[in-house]
Write an enzyme that holds these catalytic residues in place. Structure first.
Site, mmCIF file in Angstrom:
data_model
loop_
_atom_site.group_PDB
_atom_site.id
_atom_site.type_symbol
_atom_site.label_atom_id
_atom_site.label_comp_id
_atom_site.label_asym_id
_atom_site.label_seq_id
_atom_site.Cartn_x
_atom_site.Cartn_y
_atom_site.Cartn_z
ATOM 1 N N HIS A 127 -7.897 3.742 0.473
ATOM 2 C CA HIS A 127 -8.628 4.994 0.721
ATOM 3 C C HIS A 127 -8.770 5.759 -0.586
ATOM 4 C CE1 HIS A 127 -4.328 6.145 0.966
ATOM 5 N NE2 HIS A 127 -4.751 7.202 0.296
ATOM 6 N N HIS A 182 -9.568 8.185 -7.159
ATOM 7 C CA HIS A 182 -9.369 6.754 -7.403
ATOM 8 C C HIS A 182 -8.960 6.060 -6.103
ATOM 9 C CE1 HIS A 182 -5.385 8.656 -7.659
ATOM 10 N NE2 HIS A 182 -5.022 7.580 -6.986
HETATM 11 P P1 2AM Z 1 -2.519 9.166 -2.044
HETATM 12 O O1 2AM Z 1 -3.762 9.499 -2.770
HETATM 13 O O2 2AM Z 1 -2.752 8.423 -0.811
HETATM 14 O O3 2AM Z 1 -1.596 10.340 -1.890
HETATM 15 C C1 2AM Z 1 -0.893 8.579 -7.636
HETATM 16 O O4 2AM Z 1 0.133 9.441 -7.275
HETATM 17 C C2 2AM Z 1 -1.402 7.839 -6.429
HETATM 18 O O5 2AM Z 1 -0.359 7.047 -5.872
HETATM 19 C C3 2AM Z 1 -1.921 8.740 -5.345
HETATM 20 O O6 2AM Z 1 -3.270 8.400 -5.106
HETATM 21 C C4 2AM Z 1 -1.073 8.461 -4.136
HETATM 22 O O7 2AM Z 1 -1.771 8.147 -2.989
HETATM 23 C C5 2AM Z 1 -0.362 7.186 -4.484
HETATM 24 N N1 2AM Z 1 0.996 7.162 -3.924
HETATM 25 C C6 2AM Z 1 1.456 6.280 -3.008
HETATM 26 N N2 2AM Z 1 2.741 6.495 -2.745
HETATM 27 C C7 2AM Z 1 3.113 7.559 -3.474
HETATM 28 C C8 2AM Z 1 4.342 8.288 -3.609
HETATM 29 N N3 2AM Z 1 5.436 7.943 -2.954
HETATM 30 N N4 2AM Z 1 4.340 9.338 -4.433
HETATM 31 C C9 2AM Z 1 3.229 9.702 -5.109
HETATM 32 N N5 2AM Z 1 2.054 9.060 -5.021
HETATM 33 C C10 2AM Z 1 1.999 7.998 -4.223
#
Ligand code: 2AM
Length: 179
Positions: A124, A41
């Site tokens: 991203h 996603h």
């Molecule tokens: P990422 O894919 O760049 O790791 C669900 O967890 C989504 O929220 C993930 O896609 C994650 O991004 C994003 N996310 C952003 N900050 C986060 C955090 N502190 N902890 C977990 N997920 C985070």
């Protein structure tokens, strides 16, 4: 408490193409955790753990936050740090529209006490997380760096519940905002 975040979902064929790229990365000697295609996603806003009352307030606040439909092209593979990646992701070309939506969501949630992100928002799609780095990963990324995964018209986003399990996160849709 419910762990929630807001995201744009991807068409199945784009997720399938990204999964093909994961196979190339898997040939490197780095230890990687791959994002399951069903979980791929574009995160608009990570919120974290909230009480039921806050969840209701978030639902109401999001009702008013939308955009005009826009095109997102998923193109290229990169990383948070190209010399020693911790996260391997795919980039978006969207004329800054996803960033605009992220800003609008933060604006709508700030009055609820949900903090804005300090880091600049880089939209991203996470493809893999690096558990143990190996230099062969850089060559593997180079092989797929210019890949095109297709484009789609974004016209909705979803409030998602995330449950962390030993097999990885499990996501459920709580609410969809269609523009
Ligand atoms: P990422 O894919 O760049 O790791 C669900 O967890 C989504 O929220 C993930 O896609 C994650 O991004 C994003 N996310 C952003 N900050 C986060 C955090 N502190 N902890 C977990 N997920 C985070």
């Amino acid at each position: 408490m419910t762990r929630v975040f807001i995201a744009i979902d991807l068409p199945a064929e784009i997720k399938e193409r990204i999964a093909e790229t994961q196979k190339v990365l898997a040939r490197s000697c780095a230890r990687l955790t791959f994002v399951a295609p069903r979980n791929m996603h574009i995160t608009l806003k990570f919120i974290g753990e909230v009480e039921d009352e806050m969840l209701e307030a978030i639902r109401s606040a999001l009702q008013g936050v939308s955009a005009d439909p826009f095109e997102i092209a998923i193109r290229g593979v990169g990383a948070n740090n190209l010399r020693r990646p911790r996260v391997v992701w795919s980039n978006l070309e969207d004329a800054g529209k996803t960033g605009g939506l992220h800003d609008a969501i933060e604006e709508a949630l700030a009055p609820l006490g949900i903090e804005r992100e300090e880091r600049a928002y880089t939209p991203h799609i996470t493809i893999a997380r690096v558990r143990q780095f190996d230099p062969s990963l850089l060559g593997a990324i180079e092989q797929v760096m210019a890949k095109e995964f297709g484009s789609f018209r974004a016209d909705r986003y979803t409030l998602k519940k995330s449950t962390l399990t030993k097999q990885g996160p499990r996501y459920e849709d709580l609410m969809e905002v269609v523009w």
